[in-house]
Design a protein around this motif. Structure first.
Motif, PDB file in Angstrom:
ATOM      1  N   TYR A 131       0.287  -1.175   0.098  1.00 23.05           N
ATOM      2  CA  TYR A 131      -0.176   0.196   0.161  1.00 23.05           C
ATOM      3  C   TYR A 131       1.178   0.825  -0.005  1.00 23.05           C
ATOM      4  CZ  TYR A 131      -3.357   3.158   1.737  1.00 23.05           C
ATOM      5  OH  TYR A 131      -4.839   3.794   1.021  1.00 23.05           O
ATOM      6  N   ASP A 132       1.908   1.100   0.743  1.00 26.84           N
ATOM      7  CA  ASP A 132       2.647   2.864   0.965  1.00 26.84           C
ATOM      8  C   ASP A 132       3.596   2.674  -0.132  1.00 26.84           C
ATOM      9  OD1 ASP A 132       1.659   2.842   3.817  1.00 26.84           O
ATOM     10  OD2 ASP A 132       3.952   1.949   4.461  1.00 26.84           O
ATOM     11  N   ASN A 133       3.620   1.395  -1.067  1.00 33.54           N
ATOM     12  CA  ASN A 133       5.101   2.068  -2.644  1.00 33.54           C
ATOM     13  C   ASN A 133       4.027   2.291  -3.584  1.00 33.54           C
ATOM     14  OD1 ASN A 133       7.170   2.163  -1.495  1.00 33.54           O
ATOM     15  ND2 ASN A 133       6.319  -0.212  -0.594  1.00 33.54           N
ATOM     16  N   LEU A 138      -5.994   4.944  -8.310  1.00 36.26           N
ATOM     17  CA  LEU A 138      -6.939   5.494  -7.163  1.00 36.26           C
ATOM     18  C   LEU A 138      -8.451   5.242  -6.030  1.00 36.26           C
ATOM     19  CD1 LEU A 138      -7.483   7.860 -10.371  1.00 36.26           C
ATOM     20  CD2 LEU A 138      -6.840   9.226  -8.246  1.00 36.26           C
ATOM     21  N   LEU A 139      -8.586   3.571  -6.847  1.00 39.45           N
ATOM     22  CA  LEU A 139      -8.922   3.540  -5.979  1.00 39.45           C
ATOM     23  C   LEU A 139      -9.168   2.301  -4.537  1.00 39.45           C
ATOM     24  CD1 LEU A 139     -11.314   0.855  -8.151  1.00 39.45           C
ATOM     25  CD2 LEU A 139     -12.637   3.145  -7.511  1.00 39.45           C
ATOM     26  N   ALA A 140      -7.166   2.556  -4.388  1.00 41.62           N
ATOM     27  CA  ALA A 140      -7.079   1.935  -3.377  1.00 41.62           C
ATOM     28  C   ALA A 140      -6.299   2.942  -2.000  1.00 41.62           C
ATOM     29  CB  ALA A 140      -5.282   1.542  -3.551  1.00 41.62           C
ATOM     30  N   LYS A 141      -6.728   4.425  -2.913  1.00 45.62           N
ATOM     31  CA  LYS A 141      -7.174   5.925  -1.726  1.00 45.62           C
ATOM     32  C   LYS A 141      -8.106   5.483  -0.376  1.00 45.62           C
ATOM     33  CE  LYS A 141      -3.942   8.832  -4.200  1.00 45.62           C
ATOM     34  NZ  LYS A 141      -3.987   7.568  -4.736  1.00 45.62           N
ATOM     35  N   ASN A 142      -6.705   5.663   1.259  1.00 44.55           N
ATOM     36  CA  ASN A 142      -7.997   5.498   2.171  1.00 44.55           C
ATOM     37  C   ASN A 142      -7.926   4.153   2.679  1.00 44.55           C
ATOM     38  OD1 ASN A 142      -7.073   8.226   2.516  1.00 44.55           O
ATOM     39  ND2 ASN A 142      -9.209   8.783   1.034  1.00 44.55           N
ATOM     40  N   ALA A 143      -7.663   2.877   1.992  1.00 48.99           N
ATOM     41  CA  ALA A 143      -8.150   1.579   2.269  1.00 48.99           C
ATOM     42  C   ALA A 143      -6.881   1.233   3.571  1.00 48.99           C
ATOM     43  CB  ALA A 143      -7.071   0.897   1.537  1.00 48.99           C
ATOM     44  N   ALA A 144      -7.568   0.578   4.062  1.00 48.08           N
ATOM     45  CA  ALA A 144      -7.658  -0.127   5.121  1.00 48.08           C
ATOM     46  C   ALA A 144      -6.353  -0.748   5.376  1.00 48.08           C
ATOM     47  CB  ALA A 144      -8.145  -1.010   6.214  1.00 48.08           C
ATOM     48  N   THR A 145      -5.141  -1.419   6.136  1.00 47.12           N
ATOM     49  CA  THR A 145      -3.863  -2.571   5.900  1.00 47.12           C
ATOM     50  C   THR A 145      -3.413  -3.240   6.944  1.00 47.12           C
ATOM     51  OG1 THR A 145      -2.429  -0.481   6.797  1.00 47.12           O
ATOM     52  CG2 THR A 145      -2.730  -0.294   4.149  1.00 47.12           C
TER      53      THR A 145
END
Ligand code: NAD
Ligand code: ATP
Length: 293
Positions: free
Chosen positions: A38-40, A46-53
């Motif tokens: 996620y960090d990379n 765009l859809l990954a924005k603000n997803a949990a990890t």
């Protein structure tokens, strides 16, 4: 439905990530990313924005329905270290080369994700190996299991090593070789196959002992019951040798005793009716390429 998403090689993962995320979002599936991935991620996802990890196996609880591994076989072996004994099944989407363990090809993502949502799949429970070292090695503690195989290899020398091998306490042989592979059925199509080992179906209740370039000409791969305890003692000109668990390597000293046993848990792989193990052998090991078929 809640899905964990894992990929190791960024460009390979990103090449199909948008398609996967669009599908999941359109079907209201919650997705959680492995943190390093996620960090990379680049801004284009765009859809990954603000997803949990999630960062480790401790973050993957029973609320997850599956883990999607994006990449090839190497990525699935890494994904196994996140799933461990949780029972969460792995769906491998192959964006790599061979992808023997990754059943879904990138051209068919939508078809197979639709089957997953409809729960039209089975899980194949894979035998796992545990490794114990005596004396213990602290950095192995949490990752002492293998989905493919435990391998012993010579280190810093061209000289062969001698691997004294005991099965359930009974002496079997001392292999004079470059190394020795103790493989699960899953691993039978990996390194063991390259060293002349047999292909074994994933549900067979066996382990395979395959020497790597043995100089005992009559030493052959041996198939043993899966509940056998395999004990090894290595000697050689150097003081250390290598032990690998799938793709993870450790240096171990000659005074160490290795005990390899079936783990008390299995790893579940998602499978589909039309992508069976037998079909994979025909397609990916090219058994189907014989012109007479
Ligand atoms: N000479 C060899 O064949 C050899 C040597 C070292 C490791 N390996 C295998 O590679 C694995 C580690 O993967 P990596 O990505 O770090 O190494 P890698 O980059 O060298 O790739 C190994 C190759 O083996 C294939 N592979 C891995 N597991 C498989 C399986 N269960 N069935 C069929 N093919 C499989 C992969 O698709 C890949 O093409 C090990 O667990 C071992 O099985 C094979
Ligand atoms: N060091 C690397 N840097 C960038 N991309 C890589 C690197 N190593 C492998 N890849 C790419 O990632 C893909 C998947 O790698 P992965 O380790 O998951 O699978 P693999 O074990 O190489 O098996 P496969 O043959 O199934 O691809 C490879 O096919 C390759 O295209």
């Amino acid at each position: 439905m809640k899905v964990a998403i894992y990929g190791y090689y960024l460009s390979v993962t990103e090449s199909i990530l948008n398609e996967i995320l669009s599908f999941l979002q359109a079907h209201n599936v919650e997705f959680v990313f492995e943190k390093k991935l996620y960090d990379n991620l680049s801004d284009g996802i765009l859809l990954a924005k603000n997803a949990a990890t999630f960062s480790s196996n401790k973050d993957l609880d029973k609320s997850f329905d599956l883990l999607i591994s994006i990449g090839g076989d190497g990525t699935i072996l890494r994904a196994a270290t996140f799933v461990r004994d949780s029972g969460i099944p792995i769906l491998g989407i192959n964006a790599g080369r061979l992808g023997f363990l990754a059943t879904v090809q990138k051209e068919n993502i939508e078809k197979y994700l639709t089957l997953v949502l409809a729960k039209e799949y089975t899980t194949s429970s894979r035998t796992i190996l545990n490794l114990n070292l005596s004396p213990k090695k602290p950095n192995l503690k949490n990752l002492n299991f293998a989905l493919n195989e435990v391998t012993i290899n010579r280190k810093d020398t061209t000289s062969m090593i001698s691997i004294e091998t005991y099965l359930n306490g009974e002496y079997l042989n001392s292999y004079w070789a470059d190394g020795l592979i103790i493989s699960t059925p899953t691993g039978s199509t990996g390194y063991s196959l390259s060293c002349g080992g047999p292909v074994v179906t994933p549900d067979a209740k066996v382990l395979i002992i395959t020497p790597i370039a043995p100089h005992n000409l009559n030493a052959r791969p041996l198939v043993i019951p899966e509940n056998t305890e395999v004990r090894l003692k290595v000697s050689g000109r150097e003081e250390n040798y290598l032990v690998s668990l799938d793709s993870r390597i450790n240096t171990v000293s000659n005074d160490t005793i290795l005990t390899i046993k079936k783990a008390p848990f299995k790893i579940n792989m998602i499978e589909f009716k039309d992508e069976s193990f037998l079909k994979t052998i025909r397609n990916k090991l090219l058994w189907g390429e014989d012109k007479r078929n």
